[in-house]
Design a protein around this motif. Structure first.
Motif, mmCIF file in Angstrom:
data_model
loop_
_atom_site.group_PDB
_atom_site.id
_atom_site.type_symbol
_atom_site.label_atom_id
_atom_site.label_comp_id
_atom_site.label_asym_id
_atom_site.label_seq_id
_atom_site.Cartn_x
_atom_site.Cartn_y
_atom_site.Cartn_z
ATOM 1 N N GLY A 165 7.992 5.185 6.989
ATOM 2 C CA GLY A 165 7.327 6.329 7.607
ATOM 3 C C GLY A 165 7.164 7.527 6.685
ATOM 4 N N ARG A 166 6.329 8.438 7.138
ATOM 5 C CA ARG A 166 6.017 9.648 6.391
ATOM 6 C C ARG A 166 7.299 10.392 6.012
ATOM 7 N NH1 ARG A 166 4.832 14.899 6.352
ATOM 8 N NH2 ARG A 166 2.803 15.571 5.609
ATOM 9 N N THR A 223 3.126 -4.507 3.316
ATOM 10 C CA THR A 223 4.082 -3.417 3.411
ATOM 11 C C THR A 223 3.324 -2.117 3.222
ATOM 12 O OG1 THR A 223 5.891 -4.764 2.540
ATOM 13 C CG2 THR A 223 6.133 -2.375 2.350
ATOM 14 N N VAL A 224 3.571 -1.136 4.091
ATOM 15 C CA VAL A 224 2.903 0.155 3.995
ATOM 16 C C VAL A 224 3.952 1.240 3.816
ATOM 17 C CG1 VAL A 224 1.449 1.841 5.201
ATOM 18 C CG2 VAL A 224 0.952 -0.611 5.397
ATOM 19 N N VAL A 225 3.740 2.073 2.801
ATOM 20 C CA VAL A 225 4.601 3.221 2.554
ATOM 21 C C VAL A 225 3.760 4.458 2.817
ATOM 22 C CG1 VAL A 225 6.075 4.397 0.892
ATOM 23 C CG2 VAL A 225 5.866 1.901 0.804
ATOM 24 N N GLU A 226 4.129 5.240 3.817
ATOM 25 C CA GLU A 226 3.319 6.385 4.227
ATOM 26 C C GLU A 226 3.523 7.589 3.314
ATOM 27 O OE1 GLU A 226 3.881 7.109 8.406
ATOM 28 O OE2 GLU A 226 3.167 5.112 8.939
ATOM 29 N N THR A 258 0.854 -1.181 0.000
ATOM 30 C CA THR A 258 0.000 0.000 0.000
ATOM 31 C C THR A 258 0.892 1.234 0.000
ATOM 32 O OG1 THR A 258 -1.732 -1.130 1.257
ATOM 33 C CG2 THR A 258 -1.776 1.275 1.279
ATOM 34 N N LEU A 259 0.645 2.140 -0.946
ATOM 35 C CA LEU A 259 1.380 3.402 -1.020
ATOM 36 C C LEU A 259 0.455 4.537 -0.611
ATOM 37 C CD1 LEU A 259 3.177 3.089 -4.501
ATOM 38 C CD2 LEU A 259 3.946 2.251 -2.268
ATOM 39 N N GLY A 260 0.910 5.413 0.266
ATOM 40 C CA GLY A 260 0.147 6.592 0.647
ATOM 41 C C GLY A 260 0.167 7.632 -0.462
ATOM 42 N N ASN A 261 -0.200 8.847 -0.138
ATOM 43 C CA ASN A 261 -0.211 9.947 -1.109
ATOM 44 C C ASN A 261 1.193 10.497 -1.324
ATOM 45 O OD1 ASN A 261 -3.058 9.869 -1.338
ATOM 46 N ND2 ASN A 261 -3.255 11.128 0.488
ATOM 47 N N GLY A 262 1.486 10.887 -2.552
ATOM 48 C CA GLY A 262 2.740 11.552 -2.857
ATOM 49 C C GLY A 262 3.975 10.684 -2.711
ATOM 50 N N VAL A 263 3.848 9.386 -2.889
ATOM 51 C CA VAL A 263 4.987 8.467 -2.776
ATOM 52 C C VAL A 263 5.724 8.409 -4.110
ATOM 53 C CG1 VAL A 263 5.662 6.049 -2.438
ATOM 54 C CG2 VAL A 263 3.961 7.112 -0.928
ATOM 55 N N PHE A 264 7.059 8.430 -4.042
ATOM 56 C CA PHE A 264 7.909 8.305 -5.224
ATOM 57 C C PHE A 264 8.624 6.967 -5.172
ATOM 58 C CE2 PHE A 264 12.050 8.537 -7.221
ATOM 59 C CZ PHE A 264 11.756 9.067 -8.473
ATOM 60 N N CYS A 265 8.524 6.197 -6.260
ATOM 61 C CA CYS A 265 9.232 4.924 -6.389
ATOM 62 C C CYS A 265 10.179 5.031 -7.568
ATOM 63 C CB CYS A 265 8.253 3.771 -6.610
ATOM 64 S SG CYS A 265 7.168 3.453 -5.215
#
Length: 187
Positions: free
Chosen positions: A124-125, A103-106, A70-77
């Motif tokens: 984390g954020r 896996t969670v990406v804030e 799960t990717l939160g808002n504004g995540v860059f990969c």
């Protein structure tokens, strides 16, 4: 503008794409994936079933988001970064998706090119995972994680600038304070 899907991309029925999201060349988005508004899904990316990608995320070329991520808002990969979803994979003895480790990406986090994110950890954020790093534990908010295995090597501002020992960003002036293992922006 609704979502843009390049003619070579495959977006399965049932996938949800937000406004102004772009899915580029040779991508595959599975049917139960949810992608927010204003995202860019780069060439040759894969978005698996039951994944969630927040608004304004950017997946560079060759990124795969497997079930359980799960990717939160504004995540860059970054290009070719890798997520896993099974801690003990075997071709002959598949465990099934109900045993995938999430896996969670804030919000606001960045993952560098060719980094590997081992499943079961939280990024984390506004944390930043360096290029080529192998993440084997949680990344605190605003932490700069480098190396193999990745370790905290400093902290970064919401804007991405390195906080060189100070709790004030030299570029944008945001202020921070300790919050557990990570940082929190002072309002």
């Amino acid at each position: 503008m609704s979502a843009y899907i390049h003619p070579t991309a495959v977006v399965d029925e049932g996938a949800q794409l937000g406004e102004n999201t772009k899915v580029w060349h040779f991508c595959h988005v599975e049917g139960s994936a949810k992608i927010g508004a204003g995202c860019s899904i780069g060439q040759n990316a894969y978005v698996g079933k039951n994944t969630v990608i927040g608004d304004e995320c950017k997946l560079q070329n060759n990124v795969s988001i497997y079930e359980g991520v799960t990717l939160g808002n504004g995540v860059f990969c970054g290009p070719s970064c890798v997520f896993t979803n099974d801690l003990t994979p075997r071709a002959r003895y598949p465990k099934g998706h109900e045993n995938f480790v999430p896996t969670v990406v804030e919000d606001g986090a960045s993952i560098g090119a060719n980094a590997t994110i081992v499943c079961g950890h939280r990024i984390g954020r506004c944390a930043m995972i360096g290029a080529g790093a192998v993440l084997t534990k949680d990344a605190p908010a605003h932490a700069l994680m480098l190396g193999t295995p990745a370790a905290v090597r400093g902290y970064v501002c919401t804007c991405g600038e390195l906080l060189r020992g100070a709790m004030v960003c030299p570029k944008c002036g945001r202020q921070f304070e300790q919050d557990g293992d990570g940082l929190r922006e002072v309002e």
